[in-house]
Design a protein around this motif. Structure first.
Motif, PDB file in Angstrom:
ATOM      1  N   PHE A  35       0.851  -1.175   0.000  1.00  0.00           N
ATOM      2  CA  PHE A  35       0.000   0.000   0.000  1.00  0.00           C
ATOM      3  C   PHE A  35       0.890   1.230   0.000  1.00  0.00           C
ATOM      4  O   PHE A  35       1.705   1.426   0.902  1.00  0.00           O
ATOM      5  N   ASP A  36       0.771   2.082  -1.019  1.00  0.00           N
ATOM      6  CA  ASP A  36       1.653   3.241  -1.138  1.00  0.00           C
ATOM      7  C   ASP A  36       1.064   4.505  -0.513  1.00  0.00           C
ATOM      8  O   ASP A  36       1.600   5.589  -0.667  1.00  0.00           O
ATOM      9  N   GLY A  37      -0.029   4.352   0.217  1.00  0.00           N
ATOM     10  CA  GLY A  37      -0.692   5.504   0.817  1.00  0.00           C
ATOM     11  C   GLY A  37      -1.985   5.840   0.105  1.00  0.00           C
ATOM     12  O   GLY A  37      -2.860   6.492   0.667  1.00  0.00           O
TER      13      GLY A  37
END
Length: 81
Positions: free
Chosen positions: A11-13
């Motif tokens: 999850f990159d944000g």
């Protein structure tokens, strides 16, 4: 019949990005279950060592365990049974 697929993602944000290519049909709704993958950085032996220990005992413990556990007479020296 529903197919189950497990994949690893980061999850990159904003979005989840799969770590490997996925073979999913486009424009289809999917149910996603998220489980955090803990990365310990430990080897299997490090993890198992937490559950192991040492037992204090006589030097011939492994050869004469029946004597110490059940009280039977010690083996005679030289016997190979």
């Amino acid at each position: 019949m529903p197919r189950t697929k497990t994949l690893h993602a980061i999850f990159d944000g904003n979005v989840l990005r799969p770590e490997e290519s996925v073979d999913l049909e486009p424009n289809v709704r999917y149910l996603i279950t998220i489980e955090r993958k803990e990365e310990t950085g430990q080897s299997l032996w490090d993890i198992l060592s937490k559950f192991s220990g040492k037992v204090e005992g006589p030097e011939d413990w492994s050869k004469e365990h029946d004597h110490y556990l059940y009280g039977i007479p010690k083996r005679e020296k030289g016997r190979t049974e």
